[in-house]
Scaffold this motif. Structure first.
Motif, PDB file in Angstrom:
ATOM      1  N   SER A   1      -0.503  16.178 -13.761  1.00  0.00           N
ATOM      2  CA  SER A   1      -1.325  15.499 -12.764  1.00  0.00           C
ATOM      3  C   SER A   1      -0.415  14.617 -11.919  1.00  0.00           C
ATOM      4  N   THR A   2      -0.462  14.798 -10.614  1.00  0.00           N
ATOM      5  CA  THR A   2       0.414  14.053  -9.702  1.00  0.00           C
ATOM      6  C   THR A   2      -0.422  13.511  -8.554  1.00  0.00           C
ATOM      7  N   TYR A   3      -0.141  12.296  -8.148  1.00  0.00           N
ATOM      8  CA  TYR A   3      -0.826  11.729  -6.986  1.00  0.00           C
ATOM      9  C   TYR A   3       0.137  11.611  -5.825  1.00  0.00           C
ATOM     10  N   LEU A   4      -0.327  12.020  -4.665  1.00  0.00           N
ATOM     11  CA  LEU A   4       0.469  11.927  -3.451  1.00  0.00           C
ATOM     12  C   LEU A   4      -0.287  11.121  -2.413  1.00  0.00           C
ATOM     13  N   SER A   5       0.478  10.520  -1.549  1.00  0.00           N
ATOM     14  CA  SER A   5      -0.100   9.824  -0.418  1.00  0.00           C
ATOM     15  C   SER A   5       0.381  10.565   0.822  1.00  0.00           C
ATOM     16  N   ASN A   6      -0.503  10.764   1.771  1.00  0.00           N
ATOM     17  CA  ASN A   6      -0.133  11.597   2.907  1.00  0.00           C
ATOM     18  C   ASN A   6      -0.940  11.194   4.131  1.00  0.00           C
ATOM     19  N   ASP A   7      -0.549  11.741   5.278  1.00  0.00           N
ATOM     20  CA  ASP A   7      -1.322  11.496   6.493  1.00  0.00           C
ATOM     21  C   ASP A   7      -2.579  12.345   6.458  1.00  0.00           C
ATOM     22  N   SER A   8      -3.703  11.743   6.801  1.00  0.00           N
ATOM     23  CA  SER A   8      -4.932  12.516   6.899  1.00  0.00           C
ATOM     24  C   SER A   8      -5.015  13.128   8.287  1.00  0.00           C
ATOM     25  N   PRO A   9      -5.530  14.349   8.423  1.00  0.00           N
ATOM     26  CA  PRO A   9      -5.712  14.906   9.773  1.00  0.00           C
ATOM     27  C   PRO A   9      -6.691  14.074  10.596  1.00  0.00           C
ATOM     28  N   LEU A  10      -7.455  13.204   9.922  1.00  0.00           N
ATOM     29  CA  LEU A  10      -8.404  12.349  10.636  1.00  0.00           C
ATOM     30  C   LEU A  10      -7.768  11.039  11.066  1.00  0.00           C
ATOM     31  N   GLY A  11      -6.480  10.872  10.771  1.00  0.00           N
ATOM     32  CA  GLY A  11      -5.831   9.585  11.023  1.00  0.00           C
ATOM     33  C   GLY A  11      -5.893   8.757   9.761  1.00  0.00           C
ATOM     34  N   GLY A  12      -4.985   7.822   9.625  1.00  0.00           N
ATOM     35  CA  GLY A  12      -4.927   7.034   8.409  1.00  0.00           C
ATOM     36  C   GLY A  12      -4.318   7.844   7.279  1.00  0.00           C
ATOM     37  N   GLN A  13      -4.431   7.310   6.086  1.00  0.00           N
ATOM     38  CA  GLN A  13      -3.798   7.947   4.938  1.00  0.00           C
ATOM     39  C   GLN A  13      -4.835   8.680   4.101  1.00  0.00           C
ATOM     40  N   GLU A  14      -4.362   9.693   3.410  1.00  0.00           N
ATOM     41  CA  GLU A  14      -5.226  10.357   2.452  1.00  0.00           C
ATOM     42  C   GLU A  14      -4.542  10.354   1.100  1.00  0.00           C
TER      43      GLU A  14
ATOM     44  N   PRO B   1      -3.547   3.000  -9.185  1.00  0.00           N
ATOM     45  CA  PRO B   1      -4.606   3.809  -8.563  1.00  0.00           C
ATOM     46  C   PRO B   1      -5.049   3.147  -7.263  1.00  0.00           C
ATOM     47  N   VAL B   2      -5.484   3.963  -6.331  1.00  0.00           N
ATOM     48  CA  VAL B   2      -5.992   3.371  -5.089  1.00  0.00           C
ATOM     49  C   VAL B   2      -7.304   2.669  -5.398  1.00  0.00           C
ATOM     50  N   ALA B   3      -7.638   1.718  -4.570  1.00  0.00           N
ATOM     51  CA  ALA B   3      -8.866   0.971  -4.789  1.00  0.00           C
ATOM     52  C   ALA B   3     -10.052   1.915  -4.670  1.00  0.00           C
ATOM     53  N   PRO B   4     -11.069   1.746  -5.539  1.00  0.00           N
ATOM     54  CA  PRO B   4     -12.247   2.610  -5.476  1.00  0.00           C
ATOM     55  C   PRO B   4     -12.886   2.568  -4.090  1.00  0.00           C
ATOM     56  N   SER B   5     -12.947   1.402  -3.509  1.00  0.00           N
ATOM     57  CA  SER B   5     -13.396   1.316  -2.128  1.00  0.00           C
ATOM     58  C   SER B   5     -12.982  -0.040  -1.618  1.00  0.00           C
ATOM     59  N   ALA B   6     -12.556  -0.074  -0.407  1.00  0.00           N
ATOM     60  CA  ALA B   6     -12.239  -1.360   0.186  1.00  0.00           C
ATOM     61  C   ALA B   6     -13.571  -2.001   0.528  1.00  0.00           C
TER      62      ALA B   6
ATOM     63  N   MET C   1     -12.384   4.666 -10.032  1.00  0.00           N
ATOM     64  CA  MET C   1     -11.012   4.509 -10.543  1.00  0.00           C
ATOM     65  C   MET C   1     -10.567   5.837 -11.157  1.00  0.00           C
ATOM     66  N   VAL C   2      -9.331   6.169 -10.978  1.00  0.00           N
ATOM     67  CA  VAL C   2      -8.841   7.476 -11.408  1.00  0.00           C
ATOM     68  C   VAL C   2      -8.212   7.374 -12.784  1.00  0.00           C
ATOM     69  N   HIS C   3      -8.744   8.112 -13.731  1.00  0.00           N
ATOM     70  CA  HIS C   3      -8.120   8.141 -15.057  1.00  0.00           C
ATOM     71  C   HIS C   3      -7.940   9.569 -15.488  1.00  0.00           C
ATOM     72  N   VAL C   4      -6.736  10.053 -15.382  1.00  0.00           N
ATOM     73  CA  VAL C   4      -6.495  11.459 -15.700  1.00  0.00           C
ATOM     74  C   VAL C   4      -6.683  11.744 -17.170  1.00  0.00           C
ATOM     75  N   ASP C   5      -6.620  10.719 -17.998  1.00  0.00           N
ATOM     76  CA  ASP C   5      -6.716  10.956 -19.434  1.00  0.00           C
ATOM     77  C   ASP C   5      -8.016  11.645 -19.826  1.00  0.00           C
TER      78      ASP C   5
ATOM     79  N   ARG D   1       4.281  11.358   0.333  1.00  0.00           N
ATOM     80  CA  ARG D   1       5.056  10.621  -0.658  1.00  0.00           C
ATOM     81  C   ARG D   1       4.377  10.733  -2.011  1.00  0.00           C
ATOM     82  N   ILE D   2       5.176  10.708  -3.052  1.00  0.00           N
ATOM     83  CA  ILE D   2       4.604  10.753  -4.399  1.00  0.00           C
ATOM     84  C   ILE D   2       4.150   9.344  -4.759  1.00  0.00           C
ATOM     85  N   ALA D   3       2.864   9.199  -4.998  1.00  0.00           N
ATOM     86  CA  ALA D   3       2.324   7.879  -5.334  1.00  0.00           C
ATOM     87  C   ALA D   3       2.369   7.661  -6.836  1.00  0.00           C
ATOM     88  N   ARG D   4       2.244   8.734  -7.575  1.00  0.00           N
ATOM     89  CA  ARG D   4       2.389   8.611  -9.029  1.00  0.00           C
ATOM     90  C   ARG D   4       3.025   9.898  -9.548  1.00  0.00           C
ATOM     91  N   GLN D   5       4.110   9.740 -10.275  1.00  0.00           N
ATOM     92  CA  GLN D   5       4.869  10.886 -10.770  1.00  0.00           C
ATOM     93  C   GLN D   5       3.998  11.726 -11.701  1.00  0.00           C
TER      94      GLN D   5
END
Ligand SMILES: [Zn+2]
Length: 497
Positions: free
Chosen positions: A441-454, A314-319, A1-5, A424-428
């Protein structure tokens, strides 16, 4: 889990007087892929042959299309038993959003819609859950246990579109498509017992238990295209009866299809096969209902607030149990970040990185990546898929102004988004500290070069040489395996003065 604090307490330990001249070009391109994609590349939505609205599946009474549930060896009460078991199992196997505000919102919206679902007098318990999965999907278990992926909430333009997906799911419940499908599957394996009506209570009990084990390809979620048409049409009626603009049903599916042209279709279509003439059939039903009401409800401030809430999760630690989407190749994954750290000393800063990451770029901005962390994107360019990019951008305006960090960061984000249409900005931006310095600290969602999202986590800090930025990159699904390594690297950063 991501905690920037965690950065708020980074120890201050400046190194002595090294002058700073961080270069401007990185060795590894920030090539984050092209257009926003739902899944990998390839498949076109090829609607298969369909007996649209197969004869006998529904009868017409008056104007509105009437449906009745298909053949079923289960009772509605057994739908609830099966669904309840499967829902408990799904809750263990799927990453949930665990956000009370989001769940409360889904529940009040879902219950309003469910009140208009024609269940033939059966009282289903109806529960609504948010799944922390950015794939656009939703599913409903028998008895009314509805799971909506965060990706669906994020992709919906307005409340009516989210309501459309939920009304579609509730129609599967009301029409008992899950257990009807399971009945047919059982009929194949136990034809004599079922047709002879001799399947006793204990046999039914074990069937219920068996079906209650939630799995990706569960027979409960394998809908036929006929079932899909029924769920669309009944869902349109539910939208209409709840006061929502019924056109939202077709609009959402059109949007999904348009955005997935030439690429893999959204995961939704792998569970809910796209029937032919889907949009036309929905439009036809709207005509039967007398056209869209003039004062139909389309959006609400609550929806937009919840959508922002979800985007910031936050994105899930792991699906834990990735539902069976096509195209998520696991081949060639780099090995996990080493627990041993190697030191890097640059002219402007030093840091420690996992010792199985290599440094890329010389004299220019640097990147650190594991073997296999640099992939070729669609244009054949090297692009970082796992690891960290460090670079410097020109500051915006007067670097001594109070909001210089904010302004410079916003400009950097704009530039990155211009270069990466899928980003896209996932968290401002949020305030944190990096080696004692103010940072964002900013989180973005983007296309991965491997396919899917990063997921791209960006830290920006104003330094004498400009806006220094650190981009931590990993495929969204594996981000949880990299998060602590990224945090350790950033915690180890020491500025040269
Ligand atoms: Zn469906």
């Amino acid at each position: 889990m991501v905690h920037v604090d965690r950065f708020a307490v980074t120890h201050i330990e400046d190194q002595e007087g090294r002058s700073v001249s961080l270069p401007r070009r990185s060795g590894v391109r920030h090539s984050f892929g092209a257009a926003w994609r739902f899944l990998g590349a390839g498949m076109v939505l090829a609607a298969a042959l369909l007996l649209a609205g197969a004869p006998g599946a529904y009868a017409q009474q008056g104007e509105r299309t009437q449906f009745r549930p298909g053949w079923n060896i289960f009772s509605p009460q057994q739908d609830v038993q099966v669904g309840q078991k499967a829902a408990q199992d799904a809750e263990k196997k799927l990453p949930l959003c665990n956000d009370p505000k989001v769940d409360a919102y889904l529940t009040q919206l879902g219950k309003r819609l469910a009140a208009k679902a024609p269940t033939g007098g059966v009282q289903y318990p109806f529960e609504f859950h948010c799944v922390n999965d950015k794939a656009i999907n939703a599913f409903a278990l028998p008895g009314g246990y509805v799971f909506v992926n965060r990706g669906t909430i994020e992709a919906a333009d307005n409340e009516a579109q989210l309501a459309a997906v939920m009304a579609h799911e509730l129609s599967h419940v009301a029409l008992r498509h899950g257990t009807s499908q399971a009945s047919k599957a059982q009929a194949v394996s136990l034809p004599i017992a079922i047709l002879g009506g001799i399947l006793g209570g204990s046999a039914m009990g074990s069937l219920v238990t068996q079906l209650g084990a939630f799995s990706v390809g569960s027979v409960l979620l394998k809908y036929s295209r006929t079932a899909e048409t029924q769920a669309d049409v009944m869902g349109t009626q539910i939208l209409y009866d709840t006061g929502y603009d019924p056109r939202a049903m077709a609009q959402f599916f059109e949007k999904l299809e348009a955005e997935s042209k030439g690429k893999n279709p959204p995961e939704f279509f792998s569970d809910h096969p796209s029937p032919e003439h889907r949009v036309e059939r929905v439009d036809e039903e709207i005509d039967r209902l007398g056209g869209p009401p003039s004062n139909a409800h389309r959006d609400s401030p609550e929806f937009q607030a919840i959508r922002h809430e979800v985007l910031a999760l936050p994105v899930a630690p792991s699906a834990k149990d990735k539902r069976g989407a096509p195209g998520g190749g696991e081949a060639g994954k780099p090995s996990a970040p080493s627990g041993r750290y190697a030191a890097y000393q640059g002219s402007a800063f030093s840091l420690k990185h996992p010792d199985n990451w290599k440094k890329y770029g010389e004299g220019q901005a640097v990147s650190f990546a594991p073997d296999g962390g640099v992939a070729q994107d669609r244009n054949g360019q090297d692009a970082l898929a796992y690891g960290m990019i460090i670079n410097v951008a020109d500051p915006q305006g007067d670097p001594t102004a109070v909001n210089a960090l904010e302004e410079s960061t916003h400009r950097l984000l704009d530039e990155l988004q211009n270069a990466n249409p899928g980003m896209r900005i996932a968290r401002q931006p949020q305030r944190v500290r990096l080696n004692g310095q103010r940072a964002l600290s900013t989180y973005l969602s983007n296309d991965s070069p491997l396919g899917g999202q990063e997921t791209d986590w960006i830290l920006t800090v104003l330094r004498p040489e400009g806006l220094l930025y650190f981009i931590c990159v990993a495929p969204e699904r594996e981000y949880g395996n990299y998060d602590s390594a990224f945090v350790n690297v950033l915690d180890s950063v020491r500025f040269a003065r």
